[in-house]
Design a protein around this motif. Structure first.
Motif, mmCIF file in Angstrom:
data_model
loop_
_atom_site.group_PDB
_atom_site.id
_atom_site.type_symbol
_atom_site.label_atom_id
_atom_site.label_comp_id
_atom_site.label_asym_id
_atom_site.label_seq_id
_atom_site.Cartn_x
_atom_site.Cartn_y
_atom_site.Cartn_z
ATOM 1 N N SER A 209 0.819 -1.221 0.000
ATOM 2 C CA SER A 209 0.000 0.000 0.000
ATOM 3 C C SER A 209 0.850 1.266 0.000
ATOM 4 N N ASN A 210 2.125 1.114 0.232
ATOM 5 C CA ASN A 210 3.034 2.253 0.199
ATOM 6 C C ASN A 210 3.319 2.704 -1.237
ATOM 7 N N TRP A 211 3.078 1.809 -2.189
ATOM 8 C CA TRP A 211 3.378 2.104 -3.590
ATOM 9 C C TRP A 211 2.094 2.060 -4.415
ATOM 10 N N PRO A 212 2.056 2.770 -5.523
ATOM 11 C CA PRO A 212 0.874 2.665 -6.385
ATOM 12 C C PRO A 212 0.920 1.353 -7.175
ATOM 13 N N VAL A 213 0.088 0.406 -6.796
ATOM 14 C CA VAL A 213 0.082 -0.892 -7.465
ATOM 15 C C VAL A 213 -1.358 -1.239 -7.834
ATOM 16 N N GLU A 214 -1.544 -1.699 -9.083
ATOM 17 C CA GLU A 214 -2.881 -2.077 -9.540
ATOM 18 C C GLU A 214 -3.301 -3.419 -8.940
ATOM 19 N N ASP A 215 -4.610 -3.585 -8.748
ATOM 20 C CA ASP A 215 -5.107 -4.824 -8.160
ATOM 21 C C ASP A 215 -4.806 -6.051 -9.030
ATOM 22 N N ASP A 216 -4.847 -5.865 -10.358
ATOM 23 C CA ASP A 216 -4.568 -6.994 -11.264
ATOM 24 C C ASP A 216 -3.166 -7.529 -11.050
ATOM 25 N N ASP A 217 -2.232 -6.596 -10.787
ATOM 26 C CA ASP A 217 -0.847 -7.017 -10.593
ATOM 27 C C ASP A 217 -0.707 -7.913 -9.369
ATOM 28 N N LEU A 218 -1.562 -7.686 -8.349
ATOM 29 C CA LEU A 218 -1.497 -8.517 -7.145
ATOM 30 C C LEU A 218 -1.736 -9.982 -7.497
ATOM 31 N N TRP A 219 -2.765 -10.211 -8.318
ATOM 32 C CA TRP A 219 -3.093 -11.583 -8.721
ATOM 33 C C TRP A 219 -1.913 -12.208 -9.453
ATOM 34 N N GLN A 220 -1.338 -11.423 -10.327
ATOM 35 C CA GLN A 220 -0.220 -11.924 -11.131
ATOM 36 C C GLN A 220 0.973 -12.283 -10.237
ATOM 37 N N ALA A 221 1.233 -11.403 -9.268
ATOM 38 C CA ALA A 221 2.367 -11.624 -8.376
ATOM 39 C C ALA A 221 2.173 -12.892 -7.552
ATOM 40 N N LEU A 222 0.952 -13.090 -7.059
ATOM 41 C CA LEU A 222 0.673 -14.289 -6.267
ATOM 42 C C LEU A 222 0.808 -15.534 -7.131
ATOM 43 N N ASP A 223 0.425 -15.384 -8.396
ATOM 44 C CA ASP A 223 0.575 -16.486 -9.334
ATOM 45 C C ASP A 223 2.052 -16.843 -9.478
ATOM 46 N N GLU A 224 2.874 -15.833 -9.554
ATOM 47 C CA GLU A 224 4.296 -16.058 -9.785
ATOM 48 C C GLU A 224 4.966 -16.766 -8.604
ATOM 49 N N VAL A 225 4.516 -16.493 -7.368
ATOM 50 C CA VAL A 225 5.095 -17.199 -6.226
ATOM 51 C C VAL A 225 4.326 -18.485 -5.922
ATOM 52 N N GLU A 226 3.588 -18.966 -6.938
ATOM 53 C CA GLU A 226 2.873 -20.236 -6.862
ATOM 54 C C GLU A 226 1.835 -20.266 -5.765
ATOM 55 N N LEU A 227 1.150 -19.161 -5.620
ATOM 56 C CA LEU A 227 0.014 -19.151 -4.709
ATOM 57 C C LEU A 227 -1.281 -19.017 -5.511
ATOM 58 N N GLY A 228 -1.187 -19.240 -6.833
ATOM 59 C CA GLY A 228 -2.360 -19.215 -7.686
ATOM 60 C C GLY A 228 -3.365 -20.243 -7.171
ATOM 61 N N GLY A 229 -4.625 -19.847 -7.032
ATOM 62 C CA GLY A 229 -5.622 -20.752 -6.485
ATOM 63 C C GLY A 229 -5.791 -20.601 -4.985
ATOM 64 N N TYR A 230 -4.805 -20.008 -4.348
ATOM 65 C CA TYR A 230 -4.915 -19.784 -2.900
ATOM 66 C C TYR A 230 -5.196 -18.319 -2.581
ATOM 67 N N GLU A 231 -5.412 -17.527 -3.627
ATOM 68 C CA GLU A 231 -5.501 -16.079 -3.424
ATOM 69 C C GLU A 231 -6.499 -15.699 -2.353
ATOM 70 N N GLU A 232 -7.604 -16.467 -2.264
ATOM 71 C CA GLU A 232 -8.646 -16.059 -1.329
ATOM 72 C C GLU A 232 -8.857 -17.075 -0.223
ATOM 73 N N THR A 233 -7.800 -17.844 0.088
ATOM 74 C CA THR A 233 -7.836 -18.773 1.224
ATOM 75 C C THR A 233 -7.199 -18.062 2.412
ATOM 76 N N PRO A 234 -7.855 -18.084 3.581
ATOM 77 C CA PRO A 234 -7.212 -17.425 4.727
ATOM 78 C C PRO A 234 -5.819 -17.992 4.989
ATOM 79 N N CYS A 235 -4.889 -17.130 5.348
ATOM 80 C CA CYS A 235 -3.503 -17.550 5.465
ATOM 81 C C CYS A 235 -3.266 -18.576 6.561
ATOM 82 N N GLN A 236 -4.196 -18.675 7.531
ATOM 83 C CA GLN A 236 -3.952 -19.670 8.583
ATOM 84 C C GLN A 236 -3.996 -21.088 8.034
ATOM 85 N N GLN A 237 -4.602 -21.241 6.835
ATOM 86 C CA GLN A 237 -4.631 -22.576 6.239
ATOM 87 C C GLN A 237 -3.398 -22.844 5.383
ATOM 88 N N LEU A 238 -2.520 -21.869 5.260
ATOM 89 C CA LEU A 238 -1.327 -22.050 4.430
ATOM 90 C C LEU A 238 -0.141 -22.437 5.297
#
Lengths: 248, 222, 215
Positions: free
Chosen positions: C110-139
């Motif tokens: 939130s400190n930087w101007p980042v688009e919401d679409d980029d967030l999805w892409q970034a999570l995909d890149e660290v292989e969290l694709g599919g987990y984007e909306e799973t609460p982190c306590q399950q990870l």
């Protein structure tokens, strides 16, 4: 003037200088506080006339009032020392602030205790929710908080800093607490001694009180100096000058 | 979106995910108030006299309960480190956190207080004063409490210590708000008390974030 | 000034840096300079002051003697400008367990101007694709760290300061992070890390051995 203040500041910041200079003051302070105490008590207990309303019971003010004054000014001193430490990182100031807290709390307890003893013949009960006693109780709570916080922190340094912040917050709050407590309870008797207006006490009663206040300040200074010297020896124990002292 | 607004949003979201965080102190508020008729006297005449004070004491204790968690998690999981790393002013952050705390603590307490008023036979004239005093007074509790929470965030069993530090600072708020409610109950004017609470709020909003910001830095300088 | 082809975005310098903790000197007389394309690994035994130095360089701790300069000016003269250009990742991930990776990442950048679409892409890149909306306590712990590291894909900060970033990552994660750092350095960014992990396959690696600075 400015240069002189600057020099004084640097000297005060030097534990070695403080240790050496206060070493010379201790006997004087000790003798003066004993003499002052004897003089004040003899004058106050034997020569001052009895109060026309309270009889002899008023004489406890010779302990109660000095203790209450010291308890309050000790808090201010502690907060100021804490601020000096926070702003200029002067370690001596942190040690002084640490040392003042339990001493101030003790004077606060003495003031409360003597206040209760005074209350028995005056109001007929040990404890009355009188405005000044209540403020004193709140001050004691503030002291407890500072001491507890200082001891709870993992590192001594963050303990000093946290206690200093709390003391400053408390300092801003003290007048507000005092005012609100006074507003809440307007049944209290007027303050015994006000510096701004003509004292309502007889001169023979007042002089011993002033002597006692002055003496208690000296005694307070003596306590701070003795305990600060302990802190200095402990924190500087690895320095060569302390080792030399300890060997003798 | 700045980090402060992002944090406010995130914390409100967290409160929505863990309703216990703000519901438990609310239950506590209710229970403490219920103790007084049981322990002292259920006579409505007597209760109506102490109702304002009891509700305020209960509100104060309930506020303390939720304060302990305010910064603790942020210190432990590294969020605090990220704030400091962001270069954003900690003053704004501290103010934002106090606001969040008020939203999950003072605001629900205020909304629930009339129920307690009924239980404790609060005089009908006093409800407005009760709501008004809580509305102006509880933010002061949050602001002052946030300083204590920041100071004790790194201390292991900080909850009790926090109460010890903060309770004496709450005395003026308690005195003026309880008196406002009492005076309203006996048909007297209470503008003075509310005015004083307002002044306290202004003072607390200006000064406490400085202290909280300084205290937060302590948790990082290791 | 050293000869350079153009103005650099990164110029972090420490001069005669000295740091004491609890009456113990961690390091003194430390000089270092970091510019575009540098990768600096702080090495040394436990307790040598790696994390402390890292935090000093990140601007999180001001308790030091000596000078810290950003483009020749004291670091704290314009701390927020410096803070916007550097990304700091400490031991702690700053990930809230009750929130999803997406919500956590949104806060983290939130400190930087980042688009919401980029967030999805970034999570995909660290292989969290599919987990984007799973609460982190399950990870898992490693997956939670990846949420924080996903910032490296999207935050527009040329200087990265990372404290033990390989902790809890699996083999795949480690090689992803190595590659990501290499890319970043090649594109003109700079990285300072503490790690016991060997980073030999990155060309521009410099090492600073702490605990040996002291005579």
């Amino acid at each position: 003037m400015w240069q002189w203040l600057k020099q004084l500041y640097h000297r005060l910041g030097s534990p070695k200088w403080f240790y050496e200079i206060t070493g010379k003051w201790i006997p004087w302070l000790a003798v003066l506080s004993v003499l002052g105490c004897v003089a004040g008590l003899v004058l106050g207990l034997a020569y001052a006339p009895a109060d026309y309303l309270q009889g002899n019971s008023f004489r406890i003010i010779y302990i109660h009032v000095p203790a209450a004054i010291i308890a309050q000014s000790a808090y201010v001193m502690m907060a100021v020392a804490g601020a000096v430490y926070l702003v200029w990182k002067m370690k001596m100031a942190a040690w002084v602030a640490k040392v003042i807290a339990p001493i101030g709390a003790s004077f606060c307890l003495i003031a409360l205790f003597t206040g209760a003893i005074w209350g028995k013949p005056t109001w007929g009960t040990w404890w009355v929710w009188d405005a000044r006693l209540t403020s004193m109780l709140m001050l004691l709570f503030l002291y407890f908080g500072v001491i507890a916080l200082q001891q709870a922190m993992d590192s001594e340094e963050s303990g000093f800093k946290a206690a200093a912040i709390l003391a400053l917050v408390g300092l801003v709050n003290i007048p507000i607490i005092k005012y609100s407590v006074e507003w809440w309870n307007t049944l209290h008797q007027p303050a015994t001694l006000k510096l701004t207006e003509k004292p309502s006490m007889a001169t023979e009663m007042l002089i011993p009180l002033l002597i006692m206040i002055f003496t208690t300040y000296l005694f307070f200074a003596l306590l701070i100096i003795l305990r600060t010297r302990n802190e200095i020896l402990w924190h500087e124990r690895k320095r060569s000058w302390v080792k030399e002292i300890l060997e003798h | 979106m700045s980090l402060v607004t992002a944090t406010i949003k995130r914390d409100l979201l967290l409160a929505a995910r863990n309703p216990g965080e703000w519901l438990n102190p609310l239950m506590f508020f209710l229970m403490v108030a219920a103790l007084f008729p049981l322990a002292v006297d259920p006579d409505p005449k007597f209760l109506s006299k102490i109702a304002g004070g009891v509700i305020w004491v209960a509100a104060l204790l309930a506020t303390l309960l939720s304060l302990d968690a305010l910064y603790k998690a942020d210190v432990e999981d590294g969020s605090l480190e990220q704030w400091l790393a962001s270069g954003e002013s900690l003053y704004g952050m501290a103010l934002g956190k106090a606001l969040v705390h008020w939203c999950i603590s003072g605001l629900p307490l205020t909304i629930m207080s009339p129920v307690l008023g009924l239980m404790l036979s609060l005089p009908a004239d006093a409800y407005a004063a009760l709501l008004l005093s809580l509305l102006v007074g509880t933010p002061v509790l949050s602001l002052l409490g946030a300083v204590g929470a920041a100071l004790t965030a790194g201390v292991r069993s900080g909850g009790l210590l926090l109460s010890l530090l903060i309770l004496p600072l709450y005395i003026p708020v308690l005195i003026f708000s309880a008196s406002a409610v009492y005076h309203a109950g006996i048909g007297m004017d209470y503008n003075g008390q509310i005015g004083f609470l307002g002044a306290l709020l202004a003072l607390a909003a200006c000064l406490t974030p400085f202290a909280a910001a300084a205290a937060l830095k302590l948790n990082l300088s290791r | 000034m050293p000869a350079s082809t153009g103005p650099t975005t990164i110029d972090l310098e420490a001069r005669q840096l000295c740091c004491e903790r609890d009456d113990r000197v961690l390091f003194e007389g430390l000089d270092l300079r970091l510019q575009d394309g540098d990768l600096l690994q702080l090495a040394g035994p436990n307790g040598a002051g790696k994390t402390t130095l890292l935090r000093l360089l990140a601007g999180l701790n001001r308790d030091y003697d000596g000078e810290l300069l950003w483009h020749g000016q004291p670091l704290y003269d314009d701390y927020s400008a410096y803070a916007a250009l550097r990304l700091y990742q400490g031991h702690l991930a700053a990930v809230k367990k009750a929130l999803t990776p997406l919500e956590n990442l949104r806060w983290l950048v939130s400190n930087w101007p980042v688009e919401d679409d980029d967030l999805w892409q970034a999570l995909d890149e660290v292989e969290l694709g599919g987990y984007e909306e799973t609460p982190c306590q399950q990870l898992s712990a490693g997956q939670q760290r990846r949420v924080a590291l996903a910032r490296l894909c999207i935050a527009p900060a040329p200087l990265w300061i990372l404290d033990e970033p390989f902790t809890a990552l699996d083999k795949k994660g480690v090689s992803w992070l190595e590659k990501r750092m290499q890319q970043h350095v090649e594109q003109g960014g700079a990285v300072i890390i503490t790690s016991h992990h060997a980073l030999e396959n990155i060309a521009s690696l410099r090492q600073l051995e702490l605990g040996s600075v002291r005579a």
